[in-house]
Design a protein around this motif. Structure first.
Motif, PDB file in Angstrom:
ATOM      1  N   SER A  44       0.842  -1.199   0.000  1.00 34.58           N
ATOM      2  CA  SER A  44       0.000   0.000   0.000  1.00 34.58           C
ATOM      3  C   SER A  44       0.876   1.248   0.000  1.00 34.58           C
ATOM      4  CB  SER A  44      -0.909   0.024   1.232  1.00 34.58           C
ATOM      5  OG  SER A  44      -1.807  -1.057   1.225  1.00 34.58           O
ATOM      6  N   VAL A  45       0.395   2.286  -0.647  1.00 30.16           N
ATOM      7  CA  VAL A  45       1.133   3.550  -0.641  1.00 30.16           C
ATOM      8  C   VAL A  45       0.823   4.286   0.663  1.00 30.16           C
ATOM      9  CG1 VAL A  45       1.457   5.782  -1.760  1.00 30.16           C
ATOM     10  CG2 VAL A  45       1.080   3.732  -3.147  1.00 30.16           C
ATOM     11  N   PRO A  46       1.830   4.589   1.474  1.00 25.45           N
ATOM     12  CA  PRO A  46       1.589   5.299   2.734  1.00 25.45           C
ATOM     13  C   PRO A  46       0.965   6.673   2.478  1.00 25.45           C
ATOM     14  CG  PRO A  46       3.807   4.394   2.656  1.00 25.45           C
ATOM     15  CD  PRO A  46       3.261   4.271   1.282  1.00 25.45           C
ATOM     16  N   GLN A  47       0.043   7.051   3.343  1.00 32.11           N
ATOM     17  CA  GLN A  47      -0.612   8.347   3.253  1.00 32.11           C
ATOM     18  C   GLN A  47      -0.350   9.130   4.541  1.00 32.11           C
ATOM     19  OE1 GLN A  47      -4.637   7.826   0.840  1.00 32.11           O
ATOM     20  NE2 GLN A  47      -4.545   6.344   2.504  1.00 32.11           N
ATOM     21  N   LEU A  48       0.263  10.287   4.409  1.00 30.37           N
ATOM     22  CA  LEU A  48       0.623  11.103   5.562  1.00 30.37           C
ATOM     23  C   LEU A  48      -0.170  12.404   5.521  1.00 30.37           C
ATOM     24  CD1 LEU A  48       4.525  10.762   5.394  1.00 30.37           C
ATOM     25  CD2 LEU A  48       2.858   9.141   6.301  1.00 30.37           C
ATOM     26  N   VAL A  49      -0.911  12.685   6.586  1.00 32.43           N
ATOM     27  CA  VAL A  49      -1.668  13.933   6.682  1.00 32.43           C
ATOM     28  C   VAL A  49      -1.093  14.755   7.830  1.00 32.43           C
ATOM     29  CG1 VAL A  49      -3.927  14.996   7.030  1.00 32.43           C
ATOM     30  CG2 VAL A  49      -3.751  12.797   5.816  1.00 32.43           C
ATOM     31  N   PHE A  50      -0.565  15.918   7.507  1.00 32.47           N
ATOM     32  CA  PHE A  50       0.048  16.795   8.508  1.00 32.47           C
ATOM     33  C   PHE A  50      -0.983  17.835   8.930  1.00 32.47           C
ATOM     34  CE2 PHE A  50       3.424  14.960   6.030  1.00 32.47           C
ATOM     35  CZ  PHE A  50       4.324  14.554   7.006  1.00 32.47           C
ATOM     36  N   VAL A  51      -1.211  17.923  10.245  1.00 36.76           N
ATOM     37  CA  VAL A  51      -2.325  18.718  10.766  1.00 36.76           C
ATOM     38  C   VAL A  51      -1.817  19.848  11.651  1.00 36.76           C
ATOM     39  CG1 VAL A  51      -4.510  18.636  12.031  1.00 36.76           C
ATOM     40  CG2 VAL A  51      -3.726  16.608  10.770  1.00 36.76           C
ATOM     41  N   CYS A  52      -2.303  21.056  11.365  1.00 40.89           N
ATOM     42  CA  CYS A  52      -2.017  22.217  12.204  1.00 40.89           C
ATOM     43  C   CYS A  52      -3.332  22.976  12.383  1.00 40.89           C
ATOM     44  CB  CYS A  52      -0.955  23.092  11.545  1.00 40.89           C
ATOM     45  SG  CYS A  52      -0.114  24.202  12.679  1.00 40.89           S
ATOM     46  N   THR A  53      -3.349  23.961  13.235  1.00 41.32           N
ATOM     47  CA  THR A  53      -4.605  24.644  13.522  1.00 41.32           C
ATOM     48  C   THR A  53      -5.183  25.318  12.280  1.00 41.32           C
ATOM     49  OG1 THR A  53      -3.887  25.046  15.793  1.00 41.32           O
ATOM     50  CG2 THR A  53      -5.748  26.339  14.995  1.00 41.32           C
ATOM     51  N   HIS A  54      -4.396  26.189  11.638  1.00 36.90           N
ATOM     52  CA  HIS A  54      -4.908  26.977  10.518  1.00 36.90           C
ATOM     53  C   HIS A  54      -4.470  26.446   9.159  1.00 36.90           C
ATOM     54  CE1 HIS A  54      -4.913  30.002  13.902  1.00 36.90           C
ATOM     55  NE2 HIS A  54      -6.177  29.994  13.523  1.00 36.90           N
ATOM     56  N   ASN A  55      -3.679  25.386   9.138  1.00 40.93           N
ATOM     57  CA  ASN A  55      -3.180  24.834   7.873  1.00 40.93           C
ATOM     58  C   ASN A  55      -2.622  25.944   6.981  1.00 40.93           C
ATOM     59  OD1 ASN A  55      -4.590  22.966   5.062  1.00 40.93           O
ATOM     60  ND2 ASN A  55      -2.561  22.827   5.972  1.00 40.93           N
ATOM     61  N   SER A  56      -1.690  26.703   7.559  1.00 42.42           N
ATOM     62  CA  SER A  56      -1.161  27.852   6.822  1.00 42.42           C
ATOM     63  C   SER A  56       0.359  27.868   6.719  1.00 42.42           C
ATOM     64  CB  SER A  56      -1.622  29.160   7.471  1.00 42.42           C
ATOM     65  OG  SER A  56      -1.184  29.235   8.820  1.00 42.42           O
ATOM     66  N   ARG A  57       1.061  27.234   7.679  1.00 46.46           N
ATOM     67  CA  ARG A  57       2.514  27.301   7.666  1.00 46.46           C
ATOM     68  C   ARG A  57       3.140  25.921   7.884  1.00 46.46           C
ATOM     69  NH1 ARG A  57       0.486  31.933   9.875  1.00 46.46           N
ATOM     70  NH2 ARG A  57       1.470  33.929   9.346  1.00 46.46           N
ATOM     71  N   ARG A  58       3.193  25.477   9.156  1.00 44.06           N
ATOM     72  CA  ARG A  58       3.947  24.266   9.497  1.00 44.06           C
ATOM     73  C   ARG A  58       3.429  23.015   8.811  1.00 44.06           C
ATOM     74  NH1 ARG A  58       3.196  25.513  15.732  1.00 44.06           N
ATOM     75  NH2 ARG A  58       1.423  26.590  14.769  1.00 44.06           N
ATOM     76  N   SER A  59       2.126  22.872   8.738  1.00 45.56           N
ATOM     77  CA  SER A  59       1.569  21.663   8.120  1.00 45.56           C
ATOM     78  C   SER A  59       1.884  21.610   6.628  1.00 45.56           C
ATOM     79  CB  SER A  59       0.060  21.589   8.350  1.00 45.56           C
ATOM     80  OG  SER A  59      -0.569  22.815   8.009  1.00 45.56           O
ATOM     81  N   HIS A  60       1.883  22.759   5.969  1.00 47.34           N
ATOM     82  CA  HIS A  60       2.236  22.779   4.549  1.00 47.34           C
ATOM     83  C   HIS A  60       3.729  22.511   4.343  1.00 47.34           C
ATOM     84  CE1 HIS A  60      -1.483  23.856   2.538  1.00 47.34           C
ATOM     85  NE2 HIS A  60      -1.724  24.752   3.479  1.00 47.34           N
ATOM     86  N   LEU A  61       4.554  23.109   5.179  1.00 43.43           N
ATOM     87  CA  LEU A  61       5.990  22.839   5.091  1.00 43.43           C
ATOM     88  C   LEU A  61       6.252  21.349   5.267  1.00 43.43           C
ATOM     89  CD1 LEU A  61       7.466  25.830   7.168  1.00 43.43           C
ATOM     90  CD2 LEU A  61       7.586  25.520   4.679  1.00 43.43           C
ATOM     91  N   ALA A  62       5.555  20.732   6.214  1.00 43.27           N
ATOM     92  CA  ALA A  62       5.749  19.300   6.458  1.00 43.27           C
ATOM     93  C   ALA A  62       5.241  18.470   5.291  1.00 43.27           C
ATOM     94  CB  ALA A  62       5.044  18.894   7.752  1.00 43.27           C
ATOM     95  N   GLN A  63       4.088  18.840   4.724  1.00 45.45           N
ATOM     96  CA  GLN A  63       3.564  18.108   3.567  1.00 45.45           C
ATOM     97  C   GLN A  63       4.569  18.106   2.425  1.00 45.45           C
ATOM     98  OE1 GLN A  63       0.113  19.889   1.713  1.00 45.45           O
ATOM     99  NE2 GLN A  63       0.102  18.418   0.031  1.00 45.45           N
ATOM    100  N   VAL A  64       5.110  19.277   2.123  1.00 42.99           N
ATOM    101  CA  VAL A  64       6.028  19.393   0.990  1.00 42.99           C
ATOM    102  C   VAL A  64       7.346  18.698   1.281  1.00 42.99           C
ATOM    103  CG1 VAL A  64       7.323  21.008  -0.447  1.00 42.99           C
ATOM    104  CG2 VAL A  64       4.946  21.506   0.149  1.00 42.99           C
ATOM    105  N   TRP A  65       7.898  18.893   2.475  1.00 47.49           N
ATOM    106  CA  TRP A  65       9.191  18.276   2.785  1.00 47.49           C
ATOM    107  C   TRP A  65       9.090  16.769   2.917  1.00 47.49           C
ATOM    108  CZ3 TRP A  65      13.600  19.871   1.529  1.00 47.49           C
ATOM    109  CH2 TRP A  65      13.933  21.216   1.535  1.00 47.49           C
ATOM    110  N   ALA A  66       7.958  16.263   3.353  1.00 50.59           N
ATOM    111  CA  ALA A  66       7.782  14.809   3.392  1.00 50.59           C
ATOM    112  C   ALA A  66       7.821  14.245   1.976  1.00 50.59           C
ATOM    113  CB  ALA A  66       6.483  14.443   4.087  1.00 50.59           C
ATOM    114  N   ALA A  67       7.186  14.947   1.049  1.00 56.29           N
ATOM    115  CA  ALA A  67       7.214  14.506  -0.350  1.00 56.29           C
ATOM    116  C   ALA A  67       8.627  14.575  -0.915  1.00 56.29           C
ATOM    117  CB  ALA A  67       6.258  15.361  -1.181  1.00 56.29           C
ATOM    118  N   ILE A  68       9.352  15.632  -0.572  1.00 54.39           N
ATOM    119  CA  ILE A  68      10.734  15.777  -1.040  1.00 54.39           C
ATOM    120  C   ILE A  68      11.611  14.675  -0.458  1.00 54.39           C
ATOM    121  CG2 ILE A  68      12.795  17.251  -0.921  1.00 54.39           C
ATOM    122  CD1 ILE A  68      10.823  19.673  -0.917  1.00 54.39           C
ATOM    123  N   ALA A  69      11.493  14.446   0.850  1.00 53.61           N
ATOM    124  CA  ALA A  69      12.311  13.426   1.513  1.00 53.61           C
ATOM    125  C   ALA A  69      12.027  12.039   0.948  1.00 53.61           C
ATOM    126  CB  ALA A  69      12.055  13.448   3.019  1.00 53.61           C
TER     127      ALA A  69
END
Length: 210
Positions: A44-69
């Motif tokens: 199965s393809v792992p699915q990672l959902v990064f959650v922050c309060t406003h979904n404006s900074r840290r969660s997006h940085l984590a989403q993108v860097w997880a894809a890069i890593a």
């Protein structure tokens, strides 16, 4: 995927410095790596959902860097981000991604919550915009919920449908908006998240080879 050269080079540097990650954080990162490895073993393809309060900074940085890593280590994965509220991907977070080597496109039409197209290399971009956990674009089951801020961690003690919930909170660079340290702090947070996502996928690759 072949990453953009600046991203490839940044990953190479950060991946040599995992000793800088505190042991208490590695415990949480190892839990995330274990989820990824288990999904791969099940074909199965792992699915990672990064959650922050406003979904404006840290969660997006984590989403993108997880894809890069994941691309850096050649691990298939799908990454997402969400919030307990929907606002918009903040321009300062966009600037941090661009400074790291991502190419970011915004739609010509201005909206309050524009979908940014984030290119990390060859292939399709990540579509980044602010959304809540019930958005139809997000997986509904068998995903890892990674809580990137303490407020979201407290507000969502249970994330319906997730296979594993990992508390991996980061200090908010928003605290430095409009100050002389703004760029420095966004870069610092971006690099921290990048290094920790690289650690996760390095562990997946290492464990698979054992």
């Amino acid at each position: 995927m072949q990453l953009h050269l600046p991203l490839q080079q940044r990953c190479q540097v950060l991946a040599q410095r995992f000793i800088e990650i505190p042991d208490y954080r590695k415990e949480q990162l190892d839990r995330l790596a274990q989820y990824v490895q288990q999904q791969l073993q099940r074909q199965s393809v792992p699915q990672l959902v990064f959650v922050c309060t406003h979904n404006s900074r840290r969660s997006h940085l984590a989403q993108v860097w997880a894809a890069i890593a994941a691309a850096f280590y050649g691990v298939p994965v799908q990454t997402f981000s969400a919030g307990t509220e929907a606002t918009a991907l903040h321009p300062h977070a966009v600037a941090a991604l661009q400074a790291a080597g991502c190419r970011v496109e915004t739609p010509a039409e201005e909206t309050t919550n524009p979908p940014y197209r984030v290119f990390i290399g060859e292939g399709q971009p990540l579509i980044c915009f602010s959304k809540t956990l019930n958005h139809p674009a997000l997986p509904k089951q068998n995903f890892a919920a990674v809580m990137t801020c303490s407020e979201a961690d407290a507000a969502c003690p249970v994330v319906p449908g997730c296979a594993v919930r990992v508390a991996l909170t980061y200090h908010d660079p928003k605290a430095y908006d409009g100050t002389l340290l703004q760029t420095e702090k966004y870069t610092e947070r971006s690099n921290q998240i990048a290094q920790e996502m690289l650690y996760v996928f390095a562990q997946v690759v290492r464990n698979a080879s054992e």
